[in-house]
Enzyme design. Sequence first.
Site, PDB file in Angstrom:
ATOM      1  N   GLU A 116       0.063  -2.023  11.586  1.00  0.00           N
ATOM      2  CA  GLU A 116      -0.412  -0.798  12.242  1.00  0.00           C
ATOM      3  C   GLU A 116      -1.146  -1.089  13.548  1.00  0.00           C
ATOM      4  OE1 GLU A 116      -0.618  -1.437   8.977  1.00  0.00           O
ATOM      5  OE2 GLU A 116      -0.362   0.396   7.800  1.00  0.00           O
ATOM      6  N   GLY A 121       2.619   1.350   5.530  1.00  0.00           N
ATOM      7  CA  GLY A 121       2.592   2.194   4.337  1.00  0.00           C
ATOM      8  C   GLY A 121       3.494   1.689   3.232  1.00  0.00           C
ATOM      9  N   GLU A 130       1.440  -0.688   1.458  1.00  0.00           N
ATOM     10  CA  GLU A 130       0.368   0.057   0.775  1.00  0.00           C
ATOM     11  C   GLU A 130       0.882   0.747  -0.491  1.00  0.00           C
ATOM     12  OE1 GLU A 130      -0.639   2.125   4.432  1.00  0.00           O
ATOM     13  OE2 GLU A 130      -2.673   1.310   4.327  1.00  0.00           O
ATOM     14  N   ALA A 187       5.006   4.101   7.218  1.00  0.00           N
ATOM     15  CA  ALA A 187       5.029   5.543   7.481  1.00  0.00           C
ATOM     16  C   ALA A 187       6.069   5.799   8.558  1.00  0.00           C
ATOM     17  CB  ALA A 187       3.652   5.986   7.963  1.00  0.00           C
TER      18      ALA A 187
HETATM   19  C1  HXC Z   1      10.351   5.376  11.715  1.00  0.00           C
HETATM   20  C2  HXC Z   1      11.590   3.462  11.620  1.00  0.00           C
HETATM   21  C3  HXC Z   1      10.498   2.744  11.086  1.00  0.00           C
HETATM   22  C4  HXC Z   1       9.285   3.451  10.875  1.00  0.00           C
HETATM   23  C5  HXC Z   1      12.152   1.394  11.293  1.00  0.00           C
HETATM   24  N1  HXC Z   1      12.586   2.584  11.724  1.00  0.00           N
HETATM   25  N2  HXC Z   1      10.891   1.464  10.902  1.00  0.00           N
HETATM   26  N3  HXC Z   1      11.504   4.757  11.917  1.00  0.00           N
HETATM   27  N4  HXC Z   1       9.259   4.755  11.206  1.00  0.00           N
HETATM   28  N5  HXC Z   1       8.220   2.872  10.324  1.00  0.00           N
HETATM   29  C6  HXC Z   1      13.904   2.922  12.241  1.00  0.00           C
HETATM   30  C7  HXC Z   1      14.127   2.395  13.633  1.00  0.00           C
HETATM   31  O1  HXC Z   1      13.560   3.263  14.590  1.00  0.00           O
HETATM   32  C8  HXC Z   1      15.637   2.336  13.707  1.00  0.00           C
HETATM   33  O2  HXC Z   1      16.130   3.644  13.921  1.00  0.00           O
HETATM   34  C9  HXC Z   1      16.024   1.946  12.290  1.00  0.00           C
HETATM   35  O3  HXC Z   1      14.898   2.297  11.463  1.00  0.00           O
HETATM   36  C10 HXC Z   1      16.281   0.456  12.137  1.00  0.00           C
HETATM   37  O4  HXC Z   1      15.147  -0.224  12.636  1.00  0.00           O
HETATM   38  P1  HXC Z   1      15.248  -1.415  13.705  1.00  0.00           P
HETATM   39  O5  HXC Z   1      13.920  -1.560  14.333  1.00  0.00           O
HETATM   40  O6  HXC Z   1      16.410  -1.215  14.600  1.00  0.00           O
HETATM   41  O7  HXC Z   1      15.560  -2.642  12.730  1.00  0.00           O
HETATM   42  P2  HXC Z   1      15.172  -4.167  12.937  1.00  0.00           P
HETATM   43  O8  HXC Z   1      15.445  -4.585  14.354  1.00  0.00           O
HETATM   44  O9  HXC Z   1      15.881  -4.886  11.841  1.00  0.00           O
HETATM   45  O10 HXC Z   1      13.602  -4.267  12.722  1.00  0.00           O
HETATM   46  C11 HXC Z   1      13.038  -4.001  11.479  1.00  0.00           C
HETATM   47  C12 HXC Z   1      11.502  -3.818  11.580  1.00  0.00           C
HETATM   48  C13 HXC Z   1      11.207  -2.757  12.663  1.00  0.00           C
HETATM   49  C14 HXC Z   1      10.858  -5.140  11.962  1.00  0.00           C
HETATM   50  C15 HXC Z   1      11.017  -3.396  10.210  1.00  0.00           C
HETATM   51  O11 HXC Z   1      12.011  -1.588  12.412  1.00  0.00           O
HETATM   52  C16 HXC Z   1       9.772  -2.344  12.705  1.00  0.00           C
HETATM   53  O12 HXC Z   1       8.935  -3.045  13.239  1.00  0.00           O
HETATM   54  N6  HXC Z   1       9.476  -1.143  12.162  1.00  0.00           N
HETATM   55  C17 HXC Z   1       8.143  -0.572  12.222  1.00  0.00           C
HETATM   56  C18 HXC Z   1       7.237  -1.254  11.238  1.00  0.00           C
HETATM   57  C19 HXC Z   1       5.844  -0.690  11.305  1.00  0.00           C
HETATM   58  O13 HXC Z   1       5.204  -0.719  12.360  1.00  0.00           O
HETATM   59  N7  HXC Z   1       5.356  -0.145  10.172  1.00  0.00           N
HETATM   60  C20 HXC Z   1       4.071   0.483  10.141  1.00  0.00           C
HETATM   61  C21 HXC Z   1       4.225   1.962  10.402  1.00  0.00           C
HETATM   62  S1  HXC Z   1       2.661   2.755  10.488  1.00  0.00           S
HETATM   63  P3  HXC Z   1      17.102   3.974  15.159  1.00  0.00           P
HETATM   64  O14 HXC Z   1      17.309   5.442  15.053  1.00  0.00           O
HETATM   65  O15 HXC Z   1      16.405   3.523  16.373  1.00  0.00           O
HETATM   66  O16 HXC Z   1      18.342   3.156  14.868  1.00  0.00           O
HETATM   67  C22 HXC Z   1       2.177   2.952   8.901  1.00  0.00           C
HETATM   68  C23 HXC Z   1       0.855   3.610   8.752  1.00  0.00           C
HETATM   69  C24 HXC Z   1       0.626   3.929   7.333  1.00  0.00           C
HETATM   70  O17 HXC Z   1       2.842   2.604   8.013  1.00  0.00           O
HETATM   71  C25 HXC Z   1      -0.571   4.755   7.232  1.00  0.00           C
HETATM   72  C26 HXC Z   1      -0.526   5.493   5.969  1.00  0.00           C
HETATM   73  C27 HXC Z   1      -1.553   6.519   5.940  1.00  0.00           C
END
Ligand code: HXC
Length: 258
Positions: free
Chosen positions: A132, A109, A112, A65
């Site tokens: 998450e 997500g 998911e 998400a």
């Molecule tokens: C918003 C995101 C994002 C996310 C990455 N980005 N994931 N933005 N939401 N989920 C953005 C970063 O902020 C960054 O933008 C750009 O994408 C590149 O990401 P980096 O982190 O610089 O890349 P990298 O170092 O290669 O790391 C990749 C990664 C990391 C390991 C995937 O981005 C990460 O941990 N992302 C979050 C993963 C996560 O926690 N997912 C769960 C989300 S909660 P900028 O502008 O800074 O360059 C969820 C709940 C679902 O999904 C519930 C459903 C109801």
Amino acid sequence: MAYKTIQVKTEGRVGVITLNRPEALNALCDALTGELAEALAAFERDEDIGCVVLTGSRKAFAAGADIKELQSRDQVSLYLNDPFAQTWESVARFRKPIIAAVSGYALGGGCEIAMMCDFIIASETAKFGQPEINLGVMPGSGGTQRLPRAVGKAKAMDLCLTGRMMDAEEAERAGLVSRVVPADDLMDTVMEAAEAIATKSLPVAMMTKEAINRSFEVGLTEGVLFERRVFQSQFSLEDQREGMAAFAEKRAPHFKHR
Ligand code: HXC
């Protein structure tokens, strides 16, 4: 229809939806999931589509998400304007066969949504996880429900509680993905599978999917009864007569409803 966050194309009877927010690793913002729901609805209506492929980029299927968007939501706003019920679940509700082609990150997500598809084919570079818990929340779009059904309690607990990622090999061993292929071969492999599905009788493919999904909802006796009744109903289809006649005549079947 011009989309901003996804790309949509058709190849023969296969519809392909590509998540396309490279700047955010395909994070699933409301705009994207809204467009995804619209594209799926269009493919559902299109009689010339027999199977859909959902994919992302080489680096990310979807990194979850959109955290920056979610950050400002509160409980009441999530309850009243629930993006998951409104758009995300359109993937789970999609009635035609749908395959997830996953390369790179499928997190939160993203994992998911991939699990809402009928099956996942992954590239060797795929990484799956439910991180998450690192954000102070738990999975909210089926992760605590579909993941244990796919990989069992131990691995689901491990992934959801530690927030770690698992690679494609571990995901295949655990039963989350049906096949792992080299990254360069991912789309060819998935398109071949999708094209094969799209040549079958569409109602039979849809009923098959419905019956397998039913197995996760009901007990064995009810599930087997559901299967038998649906199987029997298929003997009212021209496609059943064509399929069996084609076998007897040693030729390829030409299904009417496909
Ligand atoms: C918003 C995101 C994002 C996310 C990455 N980005 N994931 N933005 N939401 N989920 C953005 C970063 O902020 C960054 O933008 C750009 O994408 C590149 O990401 P980096 O982190 O610089 O890349 P990298 O170092 O290669 O790391 C990749 C990664 C990391 C390991 C995937 O981005 C990460 O941990 N992302 C979050 C993963 C996560 O926690 N997912 C769960 C989300 S909660 P900028 O502008 O800074 O360059 C969820 C709940 C679902 O999904 C519930 C459903 C109801």
